[in-house]
Design a protein around this motif. Structure first.
Motif, PDB file in Angstrom:
ATOM      1  N   ARG A 309      13.482  -8.347  -9.402  1.00 42.68           N
ATOM      2  CA  ARG A 309      12.592  -7.137  -9.713  1.00 42.68           C
ATOM      3  C   ARG A 309      11.765  -6.974  -7.860  1.00 42.68           C
ATOM      4  NH1 ARG A 309       8.783 -10.600 -13.231  1.00 42.68           N
ATOM      5  NH2 ARG A 309       7.386  -8.483 -13.232  1.00 42.68           N
ATOM      6  N   HIS A 310      12.307  -5.537  -6.887  1.00 46.15           N
ATOM      7  CA  HIS A 310      12.013  -5.644  -6.391  1.00 46.15           C
ATOM      8  C   HIS A 310      11.046  -4.183  -5.813  1.00 46.15           C
ATOM      9  CE1 HIS A 310      16.239  -6.841  -4.926  1.00 46.15           C
ATOM     10  NE2 HIS A 310      15.745  -7.065  -3.735  1.00 46.15           N
ATOM     11  N   ALA A 311      11.432  -3.199  -7.108  1.00 49.37           N
ATOM     12  CA  ALA A 311      10.528  -2.407  -7.329  1.00 49.37           C
ATOM     13  C   ALA A 311       9.361  -2.456  -8.410  1.00 49.37           C
ATOM     14  CB  ALA A 311      11.115  -1.446  -8.762  1.00 49.37           C
ATOM     15  N   ASP A 312       8.557  -3.685  -8.629  1.00 48.61           N
ATOM     16  CA  ASP A 312       7.375  -4.311  -9.056  1.00 48.61           C
ATOM     17  C   ASP A 312       6.790  -4.882  -7.567  1.00 48.61           C
ATOM     18  OD1 ASP A 312       7.688  -4.480 -11.763  1.00 48.61           O
ATOM     19  OD2 ASP A 312       8.643  -5.959 -11.408  1.00 48.61           O
ATOM     20  N   LEU A 313       7.351  -5.415  -6.366  1.00 50.07           N
ATOM     21  CA  LEU A 313       6.666  -5.558  -5.566  1.00 50.07           C
ATOM     22  C   LEU A 313       6.164  -3.994  -4.781  1.00 50.07           C
ATOM     23  CD1 LEU A 313       8.390  -8.908  -4.488  1.00 50.07           C
ATOM     24  CD2 LEU A 313       5.625  -8.602  -4.504  1.00 50.07           C
ATOM     25  N   ALA A 314       7.003  -3.422  -4.459  1.00 50.03           N
ATOM     26  CA  ALA A 314       7.209  -1.301  -3.852  1.00 50.03           C
ATOM     27  C   ALA A 314       6.212  -1.233  -4.949  1.00 50.03           C
ATOM     28  CB  ALA A 314       8.475  -1.332  -4.078  1.00 50.03           C
ATOM     29  N   ILE A 315       5.804  -1.234  -6.386  1.00 49.64           N
ATOM     30  CA  ILE A 315       4.965  -0.181  -6.614  1.00 49.64           C
ATOM     31  C   ILE A 315       3.333  -1.376  -6.715  1.00 49.64           C
ATOM     32  CG2 ILE A 315       3.523  -0.689  -9.055  1.00 49.64           C
ATOM     33  CD1 ILE A 315       6.135   0.006 -10.077  1.00 49.64           C
ATOM     34  N   ALA A 316       3.301  -2.459  -6.663  1.00 49.75           N
ATOM     35  CA  ALA A 316       2.259  -3.137  -5.982  1.00 49.75           C
ATOM     36  C   ALA A 316       1.912  -3.058  -4.530  1.00 49.75           C
ATOM     37  CB  ALA A 316       2.392  -4.456  -6.767  1.00 49.75           C
ATOM     38  N   TRP A 317       2.974  -3.350  -3.631  1.00 52.65           N
ATOM     39  CA  TRP A 317       1.909  -2.587  -2.714  1.00 52.65           C
ATOM     40  C   TRP A 317       2.077  -1.389  -2.209  1.00 52.65           C
ATOM     41  CZ3 TRP A 317       2.547  -6.500   2.033  1.00 52.65           C
ATOM     42  CH2 TRP A 317       2.457  -5.704   2.865  1.00 52.65           C
ATOM     43  N   SER A 318       2.015  -0.792  -2.765  1.00 56.56           N
ATOM     44  CA  SER A 318       2.157   1.346  -2.267  1.00 56.56           C
ATOM     45  C   SER A 318       0.193   1.299  -2.891  1.00 56.56           C
ATOM     46  CB  SER A 318       2.512   1.491  -3.391  1.00 56.56           C
ATOM     47  OG  SER A 318       2.774   3.013  -3.211  1.00 56.56           O
ATOM     48  N   GLU A 319       0.248   0.881  -4.427  1.00 53.52           N
ATOM     49  CA  GLU A 319      -0.965   0.331  -4.373  1.00 53.52           C
ATOM     50  C   GLU A 319      -1.773   0.258  -3.698  1.00 53.52           C
ATOM     51  OE1 GLU A 319      -3.841  -1.161  -8.522  1.00 53.52           O
ATOM     52  OE2 GLU A 319      -2.087  -1.264  -8.633  1.00 53.52           O
ATOM     53  N   PHE A 354      11.801   0.199  -2.463  1.00 52.55           N
ATOM     54  CA  PHE A 354      11.470   1.875  -2.547  1.00 52.55           C
ATOM     55  C   PHE A 354      12.002   2.182  -3.130  1.00 52.55           C
ATOM     56  CE2 PHE A 354       6.979   0.344  -0.679  1.00 52.55           C
ATOM     57  CZ  PHE A 354       6.872   0.814  -1.580  1.00 52.55           C
ATOM     58  N   GLU A 355      13.421   1.975  -2.424  1.00 53.28           N
ATOM     59  CA  GLU A 355      14.477   2.435  -2.430  1.00 53.28           C
ATOM     60  C   GLU A 355      15.078   2.842  -4.224  1.00 53.28           C
ATOM     61  OE1 GLU A 355      19.576   2.332  -1.506  1.00 53.28           O
ATOM     62  OE2 GLU A 355      18.057   0.844  -0.893  1.00 53.28           O
ATOM     63  N   ALA A 356      14.877   1.815  -4.989  1.00 49.66           N
ATOM     64  CA  ALA A 356      15.316   1.869  -6.731  1.00 49.66           C
ATOM     65  C   ALA A 356      14.196   2.947  -7.201  1.00 49.66           C
ATOM     66  CB  ALA A 356      15.302   0.341  -6.995  1.00 49.66           C
TER      67      ALA A 356
END
Length: 374
Positions: A309-319, A354-356
């Motif tokens: 679930r890398h993408a979920d973390l990336a979205i939260a981090w970016s926000e 972020f790559e995903a």
């Protein structure tokens, strides 16, 4: 941190079954069979309410939830066919604790969460936060998380003030609800306004506190906010809390027959804990609480990497990063507090996320110090 052990598919299936049955039963118990559901438009959205006859033309209207929530919509459709299955659920809870070694809250914590769930807190979009919520992530992610079984002497709940004010429904008097668990519970008058109560404490020292996001002026910081849906309880306004409890997820607490509830999304919990840890250190509270915050965040980063679930973390981090320098600086400071291995884990997880997403990781890479810069 060692690789986390996945929970066997058999037990993950049991978790799903328990969550489904518990939610079904809670939904059926909340509403009388003689009432009816109505969809009410509010500011461009539709929300389900339940009208229950009170004698004569008078009806009691209770908030149910958003009409676009598929789980709620499904239960509205099948409401009259829902049945309680407490004995089977109790057996599922026992099996998951004894055989799958999933964390179970202490008796007091479990009873408090159960009482508030029965009173309607989670139906009214309240969210369980803190270490008790962290305990739910093992079952949610399908992994045995280290330290998930840690016990706590308090339990915190949060709700958006806008929701509390808009839903036109309320829990029973909060002190009465808590005294069904322990008659020694008493109100703790707020230091800045003795007419308001944001916390309740039992003779044993166990504390229940209510929180709400502070997204307005700093003048609100620390002052109790009236919460119309919380049965007379007020809440402490906190910065950054809006990020944590936005879009909560359904989970199950392994107490008695299973308690269906709402907890923060694990990716938001992880990022929020890093922000809170930095704020604690800035305020001079850099000891046990800050360390626990960082530890829980790191565990969730590793767990979510394990379940892809890398993408979920990336979205939260970016926000969080995009919300301003106070947020990004706090994330930088917490990264500096980790050892090199944990920083590498967080960096690699976010880079994969972020790559995903098809987005560059570059704008965030500077937050990760190189060995030469330390």
């Amino acid at each position: 941190m060692a690789s986390m052990e996945p929970i066997d598919l058999t037990y993950r299936t049991m978790v799903s079954e328990l969550a489904q049955r518990s939610l079904d039963d809670a939904f059926a118990s909340d509403f009388s069979i003689v009432g009816r559901f109505v969809a009410v438009p509010v500011k461009g959205r539709r929300f389900w309410y339940f009208d229950e006859p009170q004698g004569g033309p008078v009806q009691k209207r209770r908030y149910v939830g958003p009409a676009d929530d598929p789980e709620i919509a499904s239960r509205v459709e099948t409401f009259k066919h829902l049945k309680s299955d407490a004995r089977a659920r109790r057996k599922l809870v026992s099996t998951l604790v004894r055989e799958a070694y999933l964390p179970q809250p202490d008796q007091m914590t479990g009873a408090i969460v159960q009482a508030l769930a029965d009173a309607g807190l989670f139906r009214l979009r309240g969210v369980l936060v803190g270490t008790t919520a962290f305990q739910c992530y093992s079952a949610l992610l399908g992994l045995r998380l280290p330290e998930a079984a840690m016990q706590t002497g308090d339990t915190d709940f949060a709700q958006f003030h806008s929701i509390s004010a808009a839903i036109d429904d309320s829990l029973p008097p909060m002190l009465e609800v808590l005294r069904t668990v322990d008659v020694t519970f008493r109100e703790v008058p707020h230091q800045m306004d003795g007419r308001s109560t944001t916390a309740y404490v039992a003779r044993s020292g166990f504390k229940v506190e209510f929180l709400t996001p502070n997204t307005g002026s700093d003048d609100h910081e620390g002052k109790p906010a009236a919460m119309p849906a919380l049965g007379g309880a007020s809440a402490v306004p906190l910065r950054f809390l809006d990020f944590l409890i936005l879009e909560p997820v359904r989970a199950i607490l392994l107490h008695r027959f299973g308690v269906p509830l709402l907890v923060p999304a694990p990716e938001r919990y992880a990022v929020h804990k890093m922000i809170v840890a930095a704020r604690r250190r800035a305020a001079g509270d850099a000891t046990a609480k800050s360390h626990k915050d960082l530890r829980q965040a790191a565990i969730l980063f590793e767990a979510m990497a394990e379940v892809r679930r890398h993408a979920d973390l990336a979205i939260a981090w970016s926000e969080a990063w995009s919300r301003g320098t106070a947020w990004s600086d706090a994330l930088r400071q917490s990264l500096m507090a980790y050892d090199a291995r944990t920083r590498d884990l967080i960096r690699d997880t976010l880079a994969s996320g972020f790559e995903a997403l098809g987005e560059p990781f570059g704008p965030y890479a500077s937050a990760f110090p190189t060995l030469a810069s330390l």
